[in-house]
Design a protein around this motif. Structure first.
Motif, PDB file in Angstrom:
ATOM      1  N   LEU A 237     -46.398  40.525  -3.893  1.00 32.77           N
ATOM      2  CA  LEU A 237     -47.240  40.121  -5.014  1.00 32.77           C
ATOM      3  C   LEU A 237     -48.186  39.016  -4.554  1.00 32.77           C
ATOM      4  CD1 LEU A 237     -47.996  40.075  -8.064  1.00 32.77           C
ATOM      5  CD2 LEU A 237     -46.166  38.373  -8.366  1.00 32.77           C
ATOM      6  N   ALA A 277     -43.008  36.715 -12.431  1.00 33.58           N
ATOM      7  CA  ALA A 277     -42.701  37.398 -11.180  1.00 33.58           C
ATOM      8  C   ALA A 277     -41.249  37.211 -10.782  1.00 33.58           C
ATOM      9  CB  ALA A 277     -43.622  36.882 -10.073  1.00 33.58           C
ATOM     10  N   TRP A 289     -39.609  40.845  -5.806  1.00 30.81           N
ATOM     11  CA  TRP A 289     -40.756  41.001  -4.918  1.00 30.81           C
ATOM     12  C   TRP A 289     -40.359  40.605  -3.499  1.00 30.81           C
ATOM     13  CZ3 TRP A 289     -44.900  43.406  -6.801  1.00 30.81           C
ATOM     14  CH2 TRP A 289     -45.132  43.363  -8.171  1.00 30.81           C
TER      15      TRP A 289
END
Length: 523
Positions: A237, A277, A289
């Motif tokens: 990301l 996230a 991620w």
């Protein structure tokens, strides 16, 4: 220079001025502010009056209507169309360009094209010579008259420390390297193009930045666009500032990573994305991620704003992310000794995972670098497309960077480099304070040598540029679509080579940088 700006201000920017002059309380302080004071000092992003925004939209509306009217005249054969068009047998093909781009180019941009791409025929130092040109068909074509406009004050180049110069004494080592190695290497560094001066420069860059290792590249744009894909990929990301440079955006897209954009210098927006996230993970699978990379710039070239680096470092540590810092405009230009925004805020360079910068601004050369931990640089040497396939940096360019960086660090035995860094800071504060006193609406941080002046209306953008050239001041003007439609501007770039004497002398001269007094600025 300031006198010319005052005249131009009254004639061309009357509607962009605030109702009262604003004083810069820090411009003439006794000493440089602390890193905490710099961090807390707000940046200038003043909103225009409502009628200015209305008139700006109205101006674009009028020129758009006239554009459609002229297209109608061309369609019926009453006006000649100078732009290239598709042949009749290609009408059923998919258009090569977007329709609005063609419309904007032929009806708006062409009318004001004389304000851009002006040919220069001298050294692009603090002053330069511009080749005079005329157009018989309203800027569709240009022809040179053979005359020049001499000694135009250069307020558009990124020559922050004045190293774009032709002083024979300073450039002697560059000439010697050219005789020794030639102009081009004609090979990649992994094949036959790895020179001793390349490795010397990499060691010097690492020492200058205070990191373990660094790697240099022959092109600044490719330093971002070709190296980001080697650092992140699918399952990663990227959190990108909305005003990041095109090279960062392209590199992020080429990487295949997921890209989320946060508002410019807005820590609440960034933290919200970081929290999402960490908590939600990847879409659909909700797996963590692989990497979360924050991408920011040191100084934003169109806004003149400085990154809120202490806050970003704190968020990066809190959420266990990585930080990619592009210091193209800040390295050499800010900080007590020119070491960029990390020094400006008094931060440890090890807090920045990837330090990127270019040599095309403060160092008067070309190319870029990436610096950080040795493991990072070793990885890029074998995985970066720019490192594996691109030709090595030209030897004279490498020597120019070496001599400029040694000058800044004082390794050449002089104080010229530090005098330039201090002079740039003085010029920046003086120029910004004078513009504020004159009532201009300017953007950015007081430490930023990039000074945008808001013009807003499309007619004022071209009038301002032409008026400045008549007064022998070369400026860069930018409008829609490069900026938001209501934020057209002129961008001034300060240099250590600029002096107050330039505003008084009709023929400003370049000063001999061997004399430290050339960099004195009166209080």
């Amino acid at each position: 220079m300031a006198r010319a700006l005052e005249q131009s201000a009254g004639r061309y920017l009357d509607c962009c001025c605030s109702s009262s002059s604003r004083k810069n309380s820090t411009a003439h302080s006794a000493g440089p502010p602390s890193s905490r004071q710099r961090f807390q000092r707000p940046e200038s992003f003043e909103n225009p009056p409502m009628y200015v925004a209305v008139m700006t939209y109205l101006g674009f509306g009028i020129v758009t209507l006239f554009g459609y009217f002229r297209d109608f005249l061309r369609a019926v054969g009453l006006e000649k169309c100078h732009i290239a068009r598709e042949r009749e047998e290609q009408k059923d093909f998919v258009p090569l360009y977007q329709d609005f781009e063609n419309f904007y180019t032929r009806n708006l941009y062409m009318r004001v094209r004389d304000n851009w791409n002006r040919p220069i025929c001298s050294l692009p130092g603090p002053v330069f010579d511009v080749m005079e040109r005329v157009s018989p068909d309203y800027n569709w074509t240009f022809s040179l008259t053979g005359k020049t406009i001499d000694d135009v004050i250069n307020m558009g180049s990124y020559n922050y420390l004045g190293f774009a110069e032709n002083d024979g004494d300073f450039l002697k080592t560059v000439a010697d390297r050219t005789q020794q190695y030639g102009l081009g290497v004609c090979s990649t560094r992994q094949e036959m193009g790895n020179l001793a001066i390349h490795e010397e420069l990499e060691q010097l860059v690492a020492s200058f930045l205070g990191v373990e290792s660094s790697m240099i590249f022959g092109m600044g744009f490719a330093t971002n666009s070709m190296n980001i894909p080697a650092l992140v990929g699918k399952g990663c990301l990227i959190l990108s500032d909305e005003l990041n440079h095109t090279s960062l955006i392209l590199g992020a897209r080429l990487s295949g990573a997921t890209i989320w954009v946060f508002k410019h210098n807005n820590m609440q927006s960034l933290e919200r994305l970081l929290r999402e996230a960490v908590c939600s993970g990847q879409p659909r699978t909700h797996r963590p991620w692989r990497k979360v990379l924050i991408m920011v710039e040191g100084i934003y070239s169109m806004e003149g704003s400085v990154v809120r680096l202490p806050d970003i470092v704190a968020l990066k540590k809190k959420y266990k992310a990585y930080l990619y810092l592009d210091e193209a405009h800040s390295i050499g230009a800010v900080g007590p000794t020119g070491r960029g925004v990390t020094e400006l805020f008094g931060l440890d360079p090890s807090d920045i995972d990837v330090m990127m910068g270019t040599f095309t601004k403060s160092f008067g050369a070309a190319g870029g670098y990436i610096a950080g931990k040795k493991e990072l640089v070793d990885h890029l040497r074998s995985h970066s497309h720019s490192a594996v396939y691109a030709s090595a940096m030209s030897p004279p360019v490498t020597e120019q960077i070496l001599r400029a960086m040694k000058c800044i660090m004082g390794l050449d035995g002089t104080t010229v480099g530090q005098a330039r860094v201090h002079q740039l800071a003085e010029n920046t504060r003086y120029f910004r304070s004078r513009l504020q006193e004159m009532g201009f609406i300017i953007y950015g941080n007081d430490d930023s040598p990039v000074v945008p002046i808001l013009l807003y209306m499309p007619g004022k953008v071209v009038a301002f540029s032409r008026a400045m050239l008549k007064r022998k001041i070369g400026v860069v003007v930018v409008g829609f679509p490069a900026t938001p439609i209501t934020e057209a501007r002129a961008r001034f770039c300060l240099s250590a080579a600029h002096t107050k004497a330039m505003k008084y002398s009709p023929r400003p001269q370049q000063h001999n940088n061997n004399d430290d007094t050339d960099f004195e600025l009166d209080s």
